[in-house]
Design a protein around this motif. Structure first.
Motif, PDB file in Angstrom:
ATOM      1  N   LYS A 131      25.760  56.419  13.835  1.00  0.00           N
ATOM      2  CA  LYS A 131      27.028  56.177  13.128  1.00  0.00           C
ATOM      3  C   LYS A 131      27.021  56.882  11.770  1.00  0.00           C
ATOM      4  O   LYS A 131      28.023  57.479  11.376  1.00  0.00           O
ATOM      5  N   ALA A 132      25.897  56.822  11.075  1.00  0.00           N
ATOM      6  CA  ALA A 132      25.786  57.456   9.757  1.00  0.00           C
ATOM      7  C   ALA A 132      25.918  58.976   9.851  1.00  0.00           C
ATOM      8  O   ALA A 132      26.304  59.635   8.887  1.00  0.00           O
ATOM      9  N   LYS A 133      25.630  59.512  11.026  1.00  0.00           N
ATOM     10  CA  LYS A 133      25.746  60.960  11.232  1.00  0.00           C
ATOM     11  C   LYS A 133      27.079  61.350  11.849  1.00  0.00           C
ATOM     12  O   LYS A 133      27.247  62.470  12.315  1.00  0.00           O
ATOM     13  N   GLY A 134      28.023  60.403  11.882  1.00  0.00           N
ATOM     14  CA  GLY A 134      29.379  60.722  12.311  1.00  0.00           C
ATOM     15  C   GLY A 134      29.681  60.498  13.781  1.00  0.00           C
ATOM     16  O   GLY A 134      30.730  60.923  14.269  1.00  0.00           O
ATOM     17  N   PHE A 135      28.818  59.818  14.494  1.00  0.00           N
ATOM     18  CA  PHE A 135      29.062  59.549  15.908  1.00  0.00           C
ATOM     19  C   PHE A 135      29.744  58.188  16.060  1.00  0.00           C
ATOM     20  O   PHE A 135      29.464  57.261  15.308  1.00  0.00           O
ATOM     21  N   GLN A 136      30.612  58.090  17.051  1.00  0.00           N
ATOM     22  CA  GLN A 136      31.290  56.836  17.362  1.00  0.00           C
ATOM     23  C   GLN A 136      30.470  56.103  18.415  1.00  0.00           C
ATOM     24  O   GLN A 136      30.439  56.513  19.578  1.00  0.00           O
ATOM     25  N   VAL A 137      29.812  55.049  17.984  1.00  0.00           N
ATOM     26  CA  VAL A 137      28.936  54.293  18.883  1.00  0.00           C
ATOM     27  C   VAL A 137      29.417  52.857  18.931  1.00  0.00           C
ATOM     28  O   VAL A 137      29.510  52.194  17.898  1.00  0.00           O
ATOM     29  N   ALA A 138      29.706  52.379  20.138  1.00  0.00           N
ATOM     30  CA  ALA A 138      30.165  50.994  20.305  1.00  0.00           C
ATOM     31  C   ALA A 138      28.990  50.044  20.489  1.00  0.00           C
ATOM     32  O   ALA A 138      28.985  48.933  19.964  1.00  0.00           O
ATOM     33  N   GLU A 146      27.949  59.707  26.696  1.00  0.00           N
ATOM     34  CA  GLU A 146      29.193  58.987  26.402  1.00  0.00           C
ATOM     35  C   GLU A 146      29.497  59.011  24.909  1.00  0.00           C
ATOM     36  O   GLU A 146      30.641  59.195  24.499  1.00  0.00           O
ATOM     37  N   ILE A 147      28.465  58.835  24.107  1.00  0.00           N
ATOM     38  CA  ILE A 147      28.647  58.824  22.649  1.00  0.00           C
ATOM     39  C   ILE A 147      29.090  60.190  22.156  1.00  0.00           C
ATOM     40  O   ILE A 147      30.020  60.303  21.344  1.00  0.00           O
ATOM     41  N   ALA A 148      28.447  61.237  22.645  1.00  0.00           N
ATOM     42  CA  ALA A 148      28.816  62.590  22.219  1.00  0.00           C
ATOM     43  C   ALA A 148      30.266  62.887  22.589  1.00  0.00           C
ATOM     44  O   ALA A 148      31.040  63.379  21.752  1.00  0.00           O
ATOM     45  N   LYS A 149      30.656  62.559  23.812  1.00  0.00           N
ATOM     46  CA  LYS A 149      32.038  62.810  24.257  1.00  0.00           C
ATOM     47  C   LYS A 149      33.042  61.998  23.451  1.00  0.00           C
ATOM     48  O   LYS A 149      34.078  62.513  23.045  1.00  0.00           O
ATOM     49  N   ALA A 150      32.733  60.723  23.222  1.00  0.00           N
ATOM     50  CA  ALA A 150      33.639  59.865  22.453  1.00  0.00           C
ATOM     51  C   ALA A 150      33.779  60.361  21.013  1.00  0.00           C
ATOM     52  O   ALA A 150      34.797  60.140  20.372  1.00  0.00           O
ATOM     53  N   SER A 151      32.774  61.043  20.529  1.00  0.00           N
ATOM     54  CA  SER A 151      32.778  61.541  19.157  1.00  0.00           C
ATOM     55  C   SER A 151      33.322  62.957  19.063  1.00  0.00           C
ATOM     56  O   SER A 151      33.366  63.532  17.970  1.00  0.00           O
ATOM     57  N   GLY A 152      33.677  63.541  20.209  1.00  0.00           N
ATOM     58  CA  GLY A 152      34.192  64.911  20.216  1.00  0.00           C
ATOM     59  C   GLY A 152      33.115  65.937  19.906  1.00  0.00           C
ATOM     60  O   GLY A 152      33.383  66.996  19.355  1.00  0.00           O
ATOM     61  N   LYS A 153      31.892  65.610  20.276  1.00  0.00           N
ATOM     62  CA  LYS A 153      30.765  66.505  20.006  1.00  0.00           C
ATOM     63  C   LYS A 153      30.040  66.829  21.311  1.00  0.00           C
ATOM     64  O   LYS A 153      30.275  66.206  22.338  1.00  0.00           O
ATOM     65  N   GLY A 154      29.147  67.793  21.233  1.00  0.00           N
ATOM     66  CA  GLY A 154      28.422  68.221  22.416  1.00  0.00           C
ATOM     67  C   GLY A 154      27.000  67.700  22.450  1.00  0.00           C
ATOM     68  O   GLY A 154      26.531  67.040  21.514  1.00  0.00           O
TER      69      GLY A 154
END
Length: 165
Positions: A131-138, A146-154
């Motif tokens: 989360k601190a690195k900008g990822f959206q983690v539920a 799933e986290i990378a995709k939800a965050s718009g990252k690869g």
């Protein structure tokens, strides 16, 4: 068409060969592989066209080469050496591809909870780090993919974050 052949077949063959040579050497020595891989693959395929034009332009001399042993010997040696490399790869089970990429792919299929100990974390602490690195983690039950995709990252973004970059 004949003037095009005369003017460009050999220069394009030489130019693209030099590009293929430099990029191939860089790839062999793992120098900036990301810069050279795609260029080497595509331009080596493009090289087929000027080589074909060069052969067409020089067909009579090529026929003369085909009547002599050096061309046959060179072709047989080239095929034999390539066969040795292919047999070695087949016997060692290497089917191609970068093993680091395959490893990242396998890692991506696992949950945060499962990979956390590999990086010195608990599931919850790795969630907070991501989360601190900008990822959206539920939750720690999400896969890294799933986290990378939800965050718009690869996959390389999340791999970099896990590696501390």
């Amino acid at each position: 068409m004949p003037s095009f052949l005369t003017r460009y077949a050999t220069p394009l063959t030489i130019g693209l060969f030099l590009v293929s040579l430099v990029s191939g050497v860089a790839l062999f020595f793992h120098v900036q592989s990301g810069l050279f891989k795609s260029m080497h693959e595509w331009l080596s395929l493009v090289l087929i066209v000027p080589v074909g034009l060069h052969v067409w332009k020089n067909w009579r001399p090529m026929l003369s080469y085909m009547k002599r042993a050096p061309l046959a010997i060179a072709l047989v040696l080239s095929l034999a050496v390539s066969g040795v490399f292919m047999a070695n790869a087949a016997m060692s089970g290497r089917t191609g591809g970068n093993p680091a990429i395959a490893l990242i792919g396998k890692l991506q299929q696992n949950t945060v909870e499962a990979v956390a100990p590999l990086f010195g974390h608990t599931g919850d602490s790795l969630v907070e780090t991501l989360k601190a690195k900008g990822f959206q983690v539920a939750s720690a039950d999400q896969t890294l993919d799933e986290i990378a995709k939800a965050s718009g990252k690869g996959p390389f973004d999340i791999a970099g974050a896990l590696a501390g970059r």
